[in-house]
Design an enzyme around this catalytic site. Sequence first.
Site, PDB file in Angstrom:
ATOM      1  N   ASP A  39      -1.281  -2.047  -7.189  1.00  2.74           N
ATOM      2  CA  ASP A  39      -1.069  -2.937  -6.046  1.00  2.74           C
ATOM      3  C   ASP A  39      -2.173  -3.974  -6.004  1.00  2.74           C
ATOM      4  O   ASP A  39      -3.353  -3.620  -5.943  1.00  2.74           O
ATOM      5  CB  ASP A  39      -1.081  -2.123  -4.747  1.00  2.74           C
ATOM      6  CG  ASP A  39       0.207  -1.348  -4.567  1.00  2.74           C
ATOM      7  OD1 ASP A  39       0.141  -0.142  -4.284  1.00  2.74           O
ATOM      8  OD2 ASP A  39       1.279  -1.949  -4.722  1.00  2.74           O
ATOM      9  N   ASP A 180       9.109   1.149  -2.346  1.00  9.09           N
ATOM     10  CA  ASP A 180       7.655   1.308  -2.302  1.00  9.09           C
ATOM     11  C   ASP A 180       7.202   1.408  -0.848  1.00  9.09           C
ATOM     12  O   ASP A 180       7.436   0.498  -0.056  1.00  9.09           O
ATOM     13  CB  ASP A 180       7.016   0.084  -2.976  1.00  9.09           C
ATOM     14  CG  ASP A 180       5.516   0.084  -2.888  1.00  9.09           C
ATOM     15  OD1 ASP A 180       4.912  -0.860  -3.418  1.00  9.09           O
ATOM     16  OD2 ASP A 180       4.938   1.000  -2.284  1.00  9.09           O
TER      17      ASP A 180
HETATM   18  C1  DX5 Z   1       1.817  -1.416   0.421  1.00  9.78           C
HETATM   19  C2  DX5 Z   1       1.642  -0.681  -0.874  1.00  9.78           C
HETATM   20  C3  DX5 Z   1       1.930   0.788  -0.644  1.00  9.78           C
HETATM   21  C4  DX5 Z   1       1.590   1.683  -1.797  1.00  9.78           C
HETATM   22  C5  DX5 Z   1       2.223   3.046  -1.595  1.00  9.78           C
HETATM   23  O1  DX5 Z   1       1.527  -2.742   0.258  1.00  9.78           O
HETATM   24  O2  DX5 Z   1       2.501  -1.239  -1.863  1.00  9.78           O
HETATM   25  O3  DX5 Z   1       3.295   0.885  -0.288  1.00  9.78           O
HETATM   26  O4  DX5 Z   1       1.963   1.139  -2.953  1.00  9.78           O
HETATM   27  O5  DX5 Z   1       1.653   3.554  -0.448  1.00  9.78           O
HETATM   28  P1  DX5 Z   1       1.984   4.994   0.145  1.00  9.78           P
HETATM   29  O6  DX5 Z   1       2.675   5.794  -0.927  1.00  9.78           O
HETATM   30  O7  DX5 Z   1       0.643   5.543   0.495  1.00  9.78           O
HETATM   31  O8  DX5 Z   1       2.867   4.746   1.323  1.00  9.78           O
END
Ligand code: DX5
Length: 227
Positions: A39, A180
């Site tokens: 990310d 995601d």
């Molecule tokens: C938000 C990020 C998150 C990350 C995953 O901008 O893209 O969504 O990748 O986060 P978790 O799995 O902790 O919700």
Amino acid sequence: MDAPEGIVIAPSVLAADYARLGEHVREAEEAGARWFQLDVMDGRFVPNLAAGLPVARALRACTEAFVDAHLMVHEPGRFLAPFADAGADLITIHQEASLHLHRDLVEIRKLGCRCGVAINPATPAEAIGEVLHLVDLVLVMTVNPGFGGQRFIASVLPKLGRIREMAAAAGLDGIRFQIDGGVDTETVPLAVAAGAEVLIAGSSVFRGAGSVAENFSALQAAAAVPV
Ligand code: DX5
């Protein structure tokens, strides 16, 4: 590199321990992880800063797995070549962040990477209808981008189906569908039932109750459970 086939749990290293990123990645790989997401955040498109090119290079150096760079950055066209050079196999940019989305998506492929387009929870499926023929992946955000550990927005899931229908109607059968945000053992079966194939999981892998390997395996088991 080709993207792994089938239903894939892909750890997001946003939630990993950056003091031992390599160890965390190896633990996930030993449990079966074949796809990782990096990310990237610029503090402008999203209200947070995360990962840049040094981390992209460090991730590339510690895994042979498929690496996708999720650019949550304003005007991503400026950063496509640097992330391709840093070793990303796939680069995903946000429809909302690119003034010239068609040009940016074409450029990603020219750089030799697989190409993805992402849309936020409030963005309609139709916003990417004119570029589906250019992409290898569609990312439907199930949280508002910028932070890990957020609550899954289940109301987004029907949009995934609409995009799948749009792709099928256009005869586009090679697109992977990714979600995601807020992915855990409860939400995995819902997402798979809604048509998600690649599920990005950060907190539930790297900050869950068990070890990284146990957490990853629990998500994989949840993906096999029909709703
Ligand atoms: C938000 C990020 C998150 C990350 C995953 O901008 O893209 O969504 O990748 O986060 P978790 O799995 O902790 O919700």
